[in-house]
Design an enzyme around this catalytic site. Structure first.
Site, PDB file in Angstrom:
ATOM      1  N   THR A 147      30.513 -55.983  34.391  1.00 55.95           N
ATOM      2  CA  THR A 147      29.401 -56.863  34.773  1.00 55.95           C
ATOM      3  C   THR A 147      28.085 -56.233  34.337  1.00 55.95           C
ATOM      4  O   THR A 147      27.948 -55.021  34.332  1.00 55.95           O
ATOM      5  CB  THR A 147      29.348 -57.133  36.304  1.00 55.95           C
ATOM      6  OG1 THR A 147      30.551 -57.757  36.717  1.00 55.95           O
ATOM      7  CG2 THR A 147      28.182 -58.007  36.710  1.00 55.95           C
ATOM      8  N   GLY A 193      34.119 -65.065  40.165  1.00 56.00           N
ATOM      9  CA  GLY A 193      33.724 -63.919  40.983  1.00 56.00           C
ATOM     10  C   GLY A 193      32.372 -64.131  41.654  1.00 56.00           C
ATOM     11  O   GLY A 193      31.895 -65.256  41.815  1.00 56.00           O
ATOM     12  N   ASP A 194      31.731 -63.021  42.019  1.00 58.12           N
ATOM     13  CA  ASP A 194      30.466 -63.072  42.749  1.00 58.12           C
ATOM     14  C   ASP A 194      29.249 -63.327  41.865  1.00 58.12           C
ATOM     15  O   ASP A 194      28.216 -63.799  42.350  1.00 58.12           O
ATOM     16  CB  ASP A 194      30.231 -61.740  43.468  1.00 58.12           C
ATOM     17  CG  ASP A 194      30.123 -60.586  42.463  1.00 58.12           C
ATOM     18  OD1 ASP A 194      31.027 -60.459  41.607  1.00 58.12           O
ATOM     19  OD2 ASP A 194      29.134 -59.834  42.516  1.00 58.12           O
TER      20      ASP A 194
HETATM   21  N1  GLY Z   1      31.617 -58.605  39.803  1.00 64.80           N
HETATM   22  C1  GLY Z   1      32.202 -59.326  38.784  1.00 64.80           C
HETATM   23  C2  GLY Z   1      33.427 -60.029  39.153  1.00 64.80           C
HETATM   24  O1  GLY Z   1      34.099 -59.665  40.096  1.00 64.80           O
HETATM   25  O2  GLY Z   1      33.762 -60.985  38.488  1.00 64.80           O
END
Ligand code: GLY
Length: 314
Positions: free
Chosen positions: A182, A212-213
């Site tokens: 990321t 994801g987040d």
């Molecule tokens: N933090 C990136 C993901 O989990 O997709």
């Protein structure tokens, strides 16, 4: 307290123990890229560019470097495809744009900015987001634009182990196995405005359609001029469950903490509630730069209140 006219910028290229960083020449390559991109960001801010413009520029440059798990360097899902998530947020009025599970887009962060600027929505996903990209004149890239030999090898390794993995996965010398990709950028401009951007290819061998987040406001990305700008990197499910970005912001808003105290409190909450894995970068309303992580390391860099560029992998 920030003096009027001072700007700050932080960027990250992933938390965890990235295998490739263990080789000194590769570590140097990561840090060189971080410093180069910080200086691009500085130039935008020096010329009076907004925090929003700065984080979009920095995130785009990180997406364009195949070392990082975003844009052209994105990891592959269970079917060997790239599916990317990204979001951008403007602390002036909480406006935001996000895209999830998009394919064949070189710079998902730019598409997220278009969602913010040109649609009546905050988030578009998958085929709908890609059709919106077509309408915005954003060209689709062929699959081979995204495929690096490293990413193909990682997927093969993950399939053999029947595992979903984070960016890289092989035991390192000190036993840490988590590798979090990321990229992200957070900034405060000369006017005191804050913005945040986060972009990712997600996890190696992730299920098709997994989000994801990174594109979730309040989780992997958050910006509010009253408090701070936050970008997260790590195990997305942990950050979604704790809304880490909004939690850090709320510690400032409701507990009168500064950015450094709020970041520490947020990381403590992440550990206590879900044993969360990863890290965050934070620029607060006064331009103070902070970072917090539960992994051993994070690739990141910062310019605090117009100061020197700093970069590190620790
Ligand atoms: N933090 C990136 C993901 O989990 O997709």
């Amino acid at each position: 307290m920030a003096k009027k006219g001072h700007y700050s910028l932080m960027i990250h290229g992933g938390a965890g123990t990235l295998d490739r960083v263990k080789e000194p020449e590769t570590a140097a390559r990561y840090l060189q890229s971080i410093r180069r991109i910080l200086e691009h960001g500085r130039a935008v801010l020096e010329l009076g560019g907004s925090a929003l413009q700065t984080v979009e520029t920095c995130a785009s440059l990180l997406e364009d470097d195949p070392l990082f798990n975003a844009g052209c360097g994105s990891v592959l899902n269970e079917f060997g495809k790239v599916e990317m998530d990204a979001a951008i947020m403007d602390g002036r009025d909480l406006s935001a744009g996000a895209v999830a599970a998009v394919q064949n887009i070189a710079n998902p962060i730019q598409l997220a900015r278009q969602v913010m600027a040109k649609s009546e929505h905050v988030m578009l996903i998958a085929e709908g987001a890609m059709r919106f990209a077509d309408r915005c004149g954003i060209e689709r890239q062929p699959d081979n634009y995204f495929y690096t030999p490293d990413r193909v090898a990682q997927l093969e390794q993950a399939r053999q182990k029947h595992r979903i993995m984070l960016d890289h996965d092989a035991n390192d010398a000190d036993g840490e196995t988590e590798k979090y990709g990321t990229i992200g950028a957070v900034a405060r401009d000369r006017e005191g405005n804050l913005a945040a951007a986060t972009s990712t290819g997600g996890m190696v061998n992730k299920r098709m359609g997994r989000v994801g987040d990174s594109p979730i406001l309040g989780a992997g990305v958050y910006a509010d001029n009253e408090t701070c700008a936050v970008s997260a990197t790590g195990y997305g499910e942990d950050f979604m469950r704790t809304l880490i970005g909004k939690t850090i912001s709320d510690f400032m808003l409701m507990k009168a903490m500064d950015g450094t105290q709020a970041t520490a409190a947020g990381i403590d909450y992440l550990k206590r509630k879900v044993q969360g894995r990863g890290g965050v970068i934070v620029v607060d309303k006064n331009g103070q730069c902070s970072r917090g992580l539960t992994s051993k390391k994070m690739i990141h860099g910062w310019i605090e209140m117009c100061g020197e560029s700093m970069a590190g992998y620790y």
